[in-house]
Write a protein that holds these residues in place. Structure first.
Motif, mmCIF file in Angstrom:
data_model
loop_
_atom_site.group_PDB
_atom_site.id
_atom_site.type_symbol
_atom_site.label_atom_id
_atom_site.label_comp_id
_atom_site.label_asym_id
_atom_site.label_seq_id
_atom_site.Cartn_x
_atom_site.Cartn_y
_atom_site.Cartn_z
ATOM 1 N N ALA A 1 -0.644 3.671 -9.782
ATOM 2 C CA ALA A 1 0.213 2.582 -8.513
ATOM 3 C C ALA A 1 0.600 1.329 -9.863
ATOM 4 O O ALA A 1 0.264 1.151 -10.589
ATOM 5 C CB ALA A 1 -2.118 2.230 -8.571
ATOM 6 N N LEU A 2 0.474 0.541 -8.919
ATOM 7 C CA LEU A 2 1.362 -1.203 -9.905
ATOM 8 C C LEU A 2 1.265 -2.097 -8.604
ATOM 9 O O LEU A 2 0.617 -1.865 -7.567
ATOM 10 C CB LEU A 2 2.768 -0.567 -9.976
ATOM 11 N N GLY B 1 3.145 -10.979 -3.675
ATOM 12 C CA GLY B 1 2.703 -10.009 -4.183
ATOM 13 C C GLY B 1 3.327 -8.473 -3.414
ATOM 14 O O GLY B 1 2.557 -8.196 -2.325
ATOM 15 N N THR B 2 2.801 -7.504 -3.868
ATOM 16 C CA THR B 2 2.960 -5.920 -3.680
ATOM 17 C C THR B 2 2.076 -5.522 -4.617
ATOM 18 O O THR B 2 2.032 -5.168 -6.101
ATOM 19 C CB THR B 2 4.302 -5.943 -3.426
ATOM 20 N N VAL B 3 1.541 -4.052 -3.792
ATOM 21 C CA VAL B 3 1.214 -3.308 -4.724
ATOM 22 C C VAL B 3 1.724 -2.127 -4.005
ATOM 23 O O VAL B 3 1.979 -1.638 -2.745
ATOM 24 C CB VAL B 3 -0.425 -3.166 -4.155
ATOM 25 N N ILE B 4 1.972 -0.530 -4.645
ATOM 26 C CA ILE B 4 2.798 0.742 -4.537
ATOM 27 C C ILE B 4 1.938 1.609 -4.929
ATOM 28 O O ILE B 4 1.143 1.290 -6.843
ATOM 29 C CB ILE B 4 3.958 0.602 -4.592
ATOM 30 N N CYS B 5 1.418 2.023 -4.344
ATOM 31 C CA CYS B 5 -0.154 3.367 -5.046
ATOM 32 C C CYS B 5 0.569 4.469 -4.252
ATOM 33 O O CYS B 5 1.455 4.958 -3.958
ATOM 34 C CB CYS B 5 -0.753 3.461 -5.376
ATOM 35 N N SER B 6 0.036 6.114 -5.081
ATOM 36 C CA SER B 6 0.110 7.381 -4.718
ATOM 37 C C SER B 6 -0.659 8.070 -3.973
ATOM 38 O O SER B 6 -0.977 8.455 -3.513
ATOM 39 C CB SER B 6 0.655 8.013 -5.844
ATOM 40 N N GLU B 7 -1.902 7.388 -4.604
ATOM 41 C CA GLU B 7 -3.488 7.797 -3.318
ATOM 42 C C GLU B 7 -4.232 6.469 -3.306
ATOM 43 O O GLU B 7 -3.915 5.476 -3.799
ATOM 44 C CB GLU B 7 -4.175 8.670 -4.324
ATOM 45 N N GLY C 1 -6.980 5.728 -3.430
ATOM 46 C CA GLY C 1 -7.540 5.336 -4.973
ATOM 47 C C GLY C 1 -6.776 4.183 -5.648
ATOM 48 O O GLY C 1 -7.629 2.917 -6.195
ATOM 49 N N GLY C 2 -6.219 4.251 -5.901
ATOM 50 C CA GLY C 2 -5.208 3.771 -7.101
ATOM 51 C C GLY C 2 -5.100 2.279 -6.140
ATOM 52 O O GLY C 2 -4.638 0.887 -6.650
ATOM 53 N N CYS C 3 -4.570 2.541 -5.161
ATOM 54 C CA CYS C 3 -4.441 1.237 -4.369
ATOM 55 C C CYS C 3 -5.953 0.032 -3.481
ATOM 56 O O CYS C 3 -6.212 -0.531 -4.021
ATOM 57 C CB CYS C 3 -4.415 1.796 -2.407
ATOM 58 N N MET C 4 -7.195 0.884 -3.865
ATOM 59 C CA MET C 4 -8.183 0.220 -3.660
ATOM 60 C C MET C 4 -8.487 -0.279 -4.986
ATOM 61 O O MET C 4 -8.689 -2.158 -4.796
ATOM 62 C CB MET C 4 -8.941 1.070 -3.280
ATOM 63 N N ARG C 5 -8.032 -0.018 -6.269
ATOM 64 C CA ARG C 5 -8.099 -0.205 -7.623
ATOM 65 C C ARG C 5 -7.396 -1.234 -7.747
ATOM 66 O O ARG C 5 -7.259 -2.401 -8.144
ATOM 67 C CB ARG C 5 -7.863 0.686 -8.829
ATOM 68 N N MET C 6 -6.119 -2.026 -6.947
ATOM 69 C CA MET C 6 -5.121 -2.479 -7.333
ATOM 70 C C MET C 6 -5.521 -3.214 -6.400
ATOM 71 O O MET C 6 -5.182 -4.619 -6.281
ATOM 72 C CB MET C 6 -3.433 -1.966 -7.147
ATOM 73 N N GLU C 7 -6.105 -3.326 -5.444
ATOM 74 C CA GLU C 7 -6.432 -4.519 -4.043
ATOM 75 C C GLU C 7 -7.485 -5.408 -4.993
ATOM 76 O O GLU C 7 -7.747 -6.922 -5.075
ATOM 77 C CB GLU C 7 -6.928 -3.555 -2.907
ATOM 78 N N THR C 8 -8.597 -4.886 -5.571
ATOM 79 C CA THR C 8 -9.302 -5.725 -6.071
ATOM 80 C C THR C 8 -9.193 -5.880 -7.733
ATOM 81 O O THR C 8 -10.558 -6.730 -8.427
ATOM 82 C CB THR C 8 -10.607 -5.205 -5.679
ATOM 83 N N HIS C 9 -7.561 -6.055 -8.307
ATOM 84 C CA HIS C 9 -7.487 -6.444 -9.770
ATOM 85 C C HIS C 9 -7.290 -7.796 -9.868
ATOM 86 O O HIS C 9 -5.934 -8.040 -9.964
ATOM 87 C CB HIS C 9 -6.996 -5.228 -10.361
ATOM 88 N N GLY C 10 -7.959 -8.512 -10.046
ATOM 89 C CA GLY C 10 -7.619 -9.899 -10.211
ATOM 90 C C GLY C 10 -6.401 -10.242 -9.525
ATOM 91 O O GLY C 10 -6.252 -10.194 -8.659
ATOM 92 N N ALA D 1 -2.748 -9.697 -2.463
ATOM 93 C CA ALA D 1 -1.571 -8.859 -1.940
ATOM 94 C C ALA D 1 -0.683 -8.820 -0.551
ATOM 95 O O ALA D 1 -1.621 -8.502 0.180
ATOM 96 C CB ALA D 1 -1.189 -7.329 -2.706
ATOM 97 N N GLY D 2 0.650 -8.602 -0.235
ATOM 98 C CA GLY D 2 1.337 -9.141 0.333
ATOM 99 C C GLY D 2 1.396 -7.989 1.479
ATOM 100 O O GLY D 2 1.937 -7.816 2.823
ATOM 101 N N LEU D 3 1.739 -6.744 0.657
ATOM 102 C CA LEU D 3 2.002 -5.966 1.086
ATOM 103 C C LEU D 3 2.066 -4.884 0.060
ATOM 104 O O LEU D 3 1.753 -4.319 -1.057
ATOM 105 C CB LEU D 3 4.067 -5.836 0.932
ATOM 106 N N PHE D 4 1.911 -3.365 1.512
ATOM 107 C CA PHE D 4 0.932 -2.453 0.686
ATOM 108 C C PHE D 4 2.026 -0.806 1.070
ATOM 109 O O PHE D 4 2.468 -0.733 2.204
ATOM 110 C CB PHE D 4 -0.845 -1.896 0.847
ATOM 111 N N GLN D 5 1.824 -0.602 -0.018
ATOM 112 C CA GLN D 5 3.154 0.974 0.093
ATOM 113 C C GLN D 5 2.868 1.904 -0.301
ATOM 114 O O GLN D 5 1.888 1.421 -1.324
ATOM 115 C CB GLN D 5 4.703 0.400 -0.213
ATOM 116 N N GLN D 6 2.992 3.084 0.066
ATOM 117 C CA GLN D 6 2.015 3.890 -0.390
ATOM 118 C C GLN D 6 3.554 5.304 -0.230
ATOM 119 O O GLN D 6 4.620 5.009 0.141
ATOM 120 C CB GLN D 6 1.339 5.066 -0.481
#
Length: 462
Positions: free
Chosen positions: A381-382, A394-400, A402-411, A416-421
């Motif tokens: 994830a990134l 704000g953007t979060v991109i992840c492959s699973e 769990g990765g998205c959940m960690r990034m969502e709560t990561h400081g 994040a305005g945009l989530f993608q997988q």
């Protein structure tokens, strides 16, 4: 949409393989004559007379340098009977699993240290018993090869495999063979792959390095797949790199990614046209990142990004570092500090100076995972964000998930305005990526620029 490592068990395309010439031991000066003899007025006729004639491939030459002996040992012990070309294909995986099952080892289908120990012991027993060839390659039978499936099926070519082996220097032994994938669709001619295998000690192979360019098909693209870590001072590597259109490596296998990526940068600086299969694994991440900032308002917010977090599978930070190098090269960030700490998570912190002297902080985290799969160090994830709460970047991109959940709560000061997988990474294995890589050759400026930034990051530690 998630990537749960099921990519490692995807079924591979199968086809009938016709053995035009089983591996045959010959002398070095007979290689060309033997290959020509195979093709002279050669035709194949099946029982019904329906199979087409065969013709030799005229696409490119692939030189494969294979740094370890697994394939030889499997062939010598009767577990594997395809051409010795150093490519881990489905038949090799099956052979390794068979060995592992026989000896009650974890059935990984990879050459684990325990598996290699067993293979070496079994081979040594056979040698003491005088069971046959000094080199396992001589024990090959025609069989139904599966090595180089992806390459041979899509791009019939000439493959020259170089195998350094341990032991006494007794010169170089050569084999030639030819195989034709028989596609289901009708075709008037079978297009066949021809294999040249050269084995000997590293010193012996280097001695005959001068004759290898003569085996490359003239006027066609030439690729060198160097499966060992590239050494700018290796004489054989330098000689082959000088005559090939592309030198292909895979940094996911580097033992010391930082120093080895620095070596890659040295090679780029000397003009070697490099391609890294691990770089190709980042394509979907790069595409989604660029897509996230396509709209005009978010494009303007790009300059507000000052926090980058990248999670990757613990074990090899190569992909994470190359992705960060790509991002920094595109946004013109200059690295100014670099520090690492090891523990349950491998944490790397890098600080950049962006335009207008803004500070950008990046954190790479090697996350322990239960199933690493075939590729060590895949991105998980990134997150891109800003300390400016008004910035819409704000953007979060992840492959699973769990990765998205960690990034969502990561400081970060904003959500994040945009989530993608990323989509399923089914084409990430080396042989599949290689079959794509050989469609292009020459220098890759985007990779070189990204690698340059990555190298500058490492130089801060020295």
């Amino acid at each position: 949409m998630t990537n749960d490592k099921s990519k490692t068990t995807m079924p591979t395309q199968t086809s009938t393989i016709f053995s035009l010439q089983a591996p045959k031991d010959i002398s070095l000066n007979e290689i060309d004559a033997e290959l020509n003899q195979i093709w002279q007025s050669y035709g194949i006729t099946g029982e019904d007379g329906g199979l087409p004639s065969a013709t030799r491939a005229t696409t490119f030459t692939l030189v494969v340098y294979e740094p370890e002996e697994t394939q030889y040992l499997l062939a010598a012990l009767g577990f594997y009977n395809g051409p010795i070309d150093g490519i881990l294909g489905p038949q090799m995986v099956a052979a390794l699993r068979e060995v592992q099952k026989k000896h009650n080892l974890p059935e990984t289908g990879t050459a684990t240290p325990e598996t290699l120990t067993v293979l070496r012991e079994e081979f040594a027993k056979g040698q003491r018993g005088g069971s046959g060839s000094e080199y396992p390659a001589a024990g090959l039978s025609s069989g139904s090869p599966r090595i180089a499936d992806e390459i041979a099926l899509r791009n019939p070519c000439r493959i020259i495999a170089l195998f350094p082996i341990a032991g006494e220097d007794e010169g170089v032994k050569a084999q030639v063979s030819a195989y034709c994938p028989i596609q289901k669709q009708s075709s008037s001619t079978l297009i066949c792959c021809e294999y040249i295998t050269l084995s000997g000690t590293a010193a012996a192979l280097e001695r005959i390095g001068g004759m290898i360019p003569a085996l490359l098909i003239g006027g066609l693209p030439k690729f060198l797949w160097w499966k060992a870590t590239p050494d700018p001072n290796n004489g054989l590597f330098k000689r082959l790199a000088a005559v090939c259109n592309n030198v292909i490596v895979d940094s996911c296998n580097f033992n010391n990614p930082e120093s080895d990526l620095l070596h890659l940068q040295e090679l780029v600086e000397t003009g070697v046209p490099l391609a890294d299969l691990n770089w190709r694994r980042l394509a979907s991440w790069q595409e989604l990142t660029a897509e996230a900032y396509d709209s005009p308002n978010r494009r303007a917010a790009l300059k507000e990004i000052d926090r980058v977090t990248i999670d990757y599978e613990k074990g090899n930070p190569g992909q994470a570092l190359l992705f960060l190098g790509w991002l920094a090269s595109r946004l013109q960030w200059q690295p100014v500090s670099y520090e690492k700490e090891s523990g349950d998570y491998d944490i790397t912190r890098i600080r950049f100076i962006a335009q207008e002297q803004r500070q950008v902080e990046a954190e790479l985290a090697g996350v322990p995972v239960a199933n690493v799969g075939d590729i060590i160090g895949d991105l998980i994830a990134l997150r891109l964000s800003s300390t400016n709460p008004q910035a819409d970047c704000g953007t979060v991109i992840c492959s699973e998930t769990g990765g998205c959940m960690r990034m969502e709560t990561h400081g970060g000061a904003q959500s994040a305005g945009l989530f993608q997988q990323v989509t399923s990474l089914s084409e990430q294995k080396a042989e599949a990526l290689l079959s794509q890589q050989v469609q292009r050759w020459g220098r890759e400026s985007l990779f070189e620029e990204s690698l340059g930034v990555t190298a500058n990051i490492f130089k801060l530690a020295h």
